[in-house]
Structure formats: structure tokens, C-alpha cells
Design a protein around this motif. Structure first.
Motif, PDB file in Angstrom:
ATOM      1  N   PHE A 157       0.858  -1.182   0.000  1.00  0.00           N
ATOM      2  CA  PHE A 157       0.000   0.000   0.000  1.00  0.00           C
ATOM      3  C   PHE A 157       0.895   1.233   0.000  1.00  0.00           C
ATOM      4  O   PHE A 157       1.894   1.264   0.717  1.00  0.00           O
ATOM      5  CB  PHE A 157      -0.884   0.038   1.249  1.00  0.00           C
ATOM      6  N   THR A 158       0.538   2.239  -0.772  1.00  0.00           N
ATOM      7  CA  THR A 158       1.288   3.491  -0.792  1.00  0.00           C
ATOM      8  C   THR A 158       0.505   4.557  -0.039  1.00  0.00           C
ATOM      9  O   THR A 158      -0.671   4.790  -0.319  1.00  0.00           O
ATOM     10  CB  THR A 158       1.552   3.954  -2.232  1.00  0.00           C
ATOM     11  N   LEU A 159       1.184   5.183   0.932  1.00  0.00           N
ATOM     12  CA  LEU A 159       0.569   6.228   1.743  1.00  0.00           C
ATOM     13  C   LEU A 159       1.151   7.580   1.369  1.00  0.00           C
ATOM     14  O   LEU A 159       2.376   7.752   1.352  1.00  0.00           O
ATOM     15  CB  LEU A 159       0.808   5.988   3.234  1.00  0.00           C
ATOM     16  N   GLY A 160       0.270   8.545   1.072  1.00  0.00           N
ATOM     17  CA  GLY A 160       0.682   9.926   0.916  1.00  0.00           C
ATOM     18  C   GLY A 160       0.533  10.642   2.245  1.00  0.00           C
ATOM     19  O   GLY A 160       0.090  10.061   3.240  1.00  0.00           O
ATOM     20  N   LEU A 161       0.882  11.922   2.282  1.00  0.00           N
ATOM     21  CA  LEU A 161       0.834  12.689   3.521  1.00  0.00           C
ATOM     22  C   LEU A 161      -0.551  12.632   4.163  1.00  0.00           C
ATOM     23  O   LEU A 161      -1.560  12.911   3.499  1.00  0.00           O
ATOM     24  CB  LEU A 161       1.224  14.140   3.247  1.00  0.00           C
ATOM     25  N   TYR A 162      -0.599  12.250   5.437  1.00  0.00           N
ATOM     26  CA  TYR A 162      -1.783  12.138   6.293  1.00  0.00           C
ATOM     27  C   TYR A 162      -2.719  10.986   5.899  1.00  0.00           C
ATOM     28  O   TYR A 162      -3.791  10.862   6.494  1.00  0.00           O
ATOM     29  CB  TYR A 162      -2.573  13.445   6.350  1.00  0.00           C
ATOM     30  N   ASP A 163      -2.316  10.149   4.952  1.00  0.00           N
ATOM     31  CA  ASP A 163      -3.079   8.923   4.687  1.00  0.00           C
ATOM     32  C   ASP A 163      -2.783   7.918   5.791  1.00  0.00           C
ATOM     33  O   ASP A 163      -1.758   7.994   6.482  1.00  0.00           O
ATOM     34  CB  ASP A 163      -2.692   8.304   3.345  1.00  0.00           C
ATOM     35  N   ALA A 164      -3.686   6.949   5.950  1.00  0.00           N
ATOM     36  CA  ALA A 164      -3.526   5.943   7.003  1.00  0.00           C
ATOM     37  C   ALA A 164      -3.862   4.561   6.462  1.00  0.00           C
ATOM     38  O   ALA A 164      -4.547   4.416   5.446  1.00  0.00           O
ATOM     39  CB  ALA A 164      -4.428   6.272   8.191  1.00  0.00           C
ATOM     40  N   LEU A 165      -3.360   3.548   7.157  1.00  0.00           N
ATOM     41  CA  LEU A 165      -3.674   2.155   6.853  1.00  0.00           C
ATOM     42  C   LEU A 165      -4.057   1.486   8.160  1.00  0.00           C
ATOM     43  O   LEU A 165      -3.273   1.472   9.114  1.00  0.00           O
ATOM     44  CB  LEU A 165      -2.473   1.453   6.218  1.00  0.00           C
ATOM     45  N   LEU A 166      -5.271   0.938   8.220  1.00  0.00           N
ATOM     46  CA  LEU A 166      -5.772   0.271   9.423  1.00  0.00           C
ATOM     47  C   LEU A 166      -5.661  -1.236   9.231  1.00  0.00           C
ATOM     48  O   LEU A 166      -6.213  -1.789   8.284  1.00  0.00           O
ATOM     49  CB  LEU A 166      -7.223   0.672   9.679  1.00  0.00           C
ATOM     50  N   LEU A 167      -4.926  -1.897  10.137  1.00  0.00           N
ATOM     51  CA  LEU A 167      -4.691  -3.333  10.063  1.00  0.00           C
ATOM     52  C   LEU A 167      -5.410  -4.028  11.213  1.00  0.00           C
ATOM     53  O   LEU A 167      -5.489  -3.493  12.321  1.00  0.00           O
ATOM     54  CB  LEU A 167      -3.183  -3.628  10.148  1.00  0.00           C
TER      55      LEU A 167
END
Length: 197
Positions: A157-167
Motif C-alpha cells: 500500500f502506498t501512503l501519501g501525507l496524512y493517509d492511514a492504513l488500518l490493520l
């Protein structure tokens, strides 16, 4: 199952005390309000000096994401200054917290209901190897160039500024974090919130 959360799709809502606004990134149970969440993660802007909302029974962590810094007075006794050199603080939601700012700041906020769960918050710089310590983990890109987070099976997954990934519990416990190769000299800071039942 991993859930990508795009910052651009999030909306701000009023603080509990009505003195500012906050952008909710994730909350459990889904749709819970200020009085009935088990945990809540948000991004808030402190534009003016003043009091924080009081949350009895809640443990809180705060991380400075943008701005020159904020001075926090806890119950009129303990004073902490959040800055780039010292960006993280933990405090109980019952505390009477007064914030003093000279200019606007943006802050990452993790709250857990003490009777139901707890949390750990740390900051890591890409590239890095990440070992989760909770069944629920939120990764948040706080600063710098985009990063790619990849599990042991190669899912990315690619995250940009202030993006999030919930696992959650179905996701791998070990992840690699790599900065964008075209902007490696810019650096990237990822905040990792582990939620532990």
C-alpha cells in the motif's frame, strides 16, 4: 483485512468542548461518538490557546505533526512542550489540560477507553521494519515523501501525507516501510498506533 484511509476523503467535526475541530481517522466501534468509543484516532488543529476537552476514563497520546510546537499545562502543575525534537506525550483524559500556541499546530491524537483497551504510539522513520504488537494497528504518514508499506506476502500500500492504513488480526504482524525512491532524500515519518485489548 487492511483498510486504506485517504485523508482527502475525511471530514472535520467539532471538538467535544466546541472550541475547535477534529478530523476523525478511525473509531471503534464504527460510528461511535465521544461518549461510547473503545478507541478513537484523529487529527486536530490547535489554532488558539485554550483548554482541551475532558475525557474521563480515557488514556490519550498526542503527537505533533505540523507547526512550531505547543506547550501543555497538566492540572496546573506539569508542563510539557511538544516540538520537533520532543513530539510525543501521554496523559490521562481526566487531566485539566491547557494548551498554549503562538501559531497553529496539527496534532495526531490516540484515545483508548481504559476499561476496554490500551494503546502504544511510536514514531518511525522510513526505511524501517515494523513488528506490530496489537491485533489492531493504524499506520499514519505524518511527514515527508510517500511511503510504501509491504507485508511478508508482498501485499503493498502506498501512503501519501496524512493517509492511514488500518490493520486487524487477519493482517500480517511484520511489515516493511520504504520511502519513495524518487524522494528518498526528503525522508518520511510514520506514526504507528497499536491498539491492544
Amino acid at each position: 483485512m487492511a483498510t486504506f484511509i485517504a485523508y482527502a476523503e475525511l471530514a472535520a467535526k467539532p471538538w467535544k468542548n466546541g472550541a475547535g475541530s477534529t478530523t476523525e481517522i478511525a473509531v471503534f466501534p464504527a460510528g461511535a461518538g465521544f461518549e461510547d468509543f473503545d478507541w478513537r484516532i484523529s487529527l486536530a488543529t490547535i489554532a488558539h490557546s485554550g483548554a482541551f476537552s475532558v475525557f474521563p476514563g480515557i488514556d490519550r497520546s498526542l503527537a505533533l505533526v505540523a507547526g512550531e510546537g505547543v506547550a501543555l499545562s497538566m492540572d496546573g502543575e506539569r508542563r510539557i512542550v511538544l516540538s520537533a525534537a520532543n513530539p510525543l506525550v501521554w496523559f490521562p483524559g481526566e487531566a485539566a489540560v491547557e494548551a498554549s500556541v503562538t501559531s497553529s499546530t496539527t496534532d495526531f491524537n490516540v484515545m483508548t477507553r481504559r476499561s476496554r483497551c490500551r494503546h502504544q504510539l511510536e514514531s518511525i522513520a522510513a526505511p524501517a521494519q515494523l513488528a506490530r504488537c496489537g491485533l489492531t494497528t493504524l499506520l499514519f504518514l505524518a511527514a515527508g515523501a510517500p511511503v510504501t508499506v509491504r507485508d511478508e506476502g508482498g501485499r503493498a500500500f502506498t501512503l501519501g501525507l496524512y493517509d492511514a492504513l488500518l490493520l486487524d488480526g487477519a493482517d500480517a504482524m511484520r511489515w516493511s516501510v520504504d520511502a519513495d525512491a524518487d524522494a528518498a532524500d526528503v525522508g518520511a515519518t510514520l506514526l504507528v498506533a497499536d491498539l491492544i485489548s
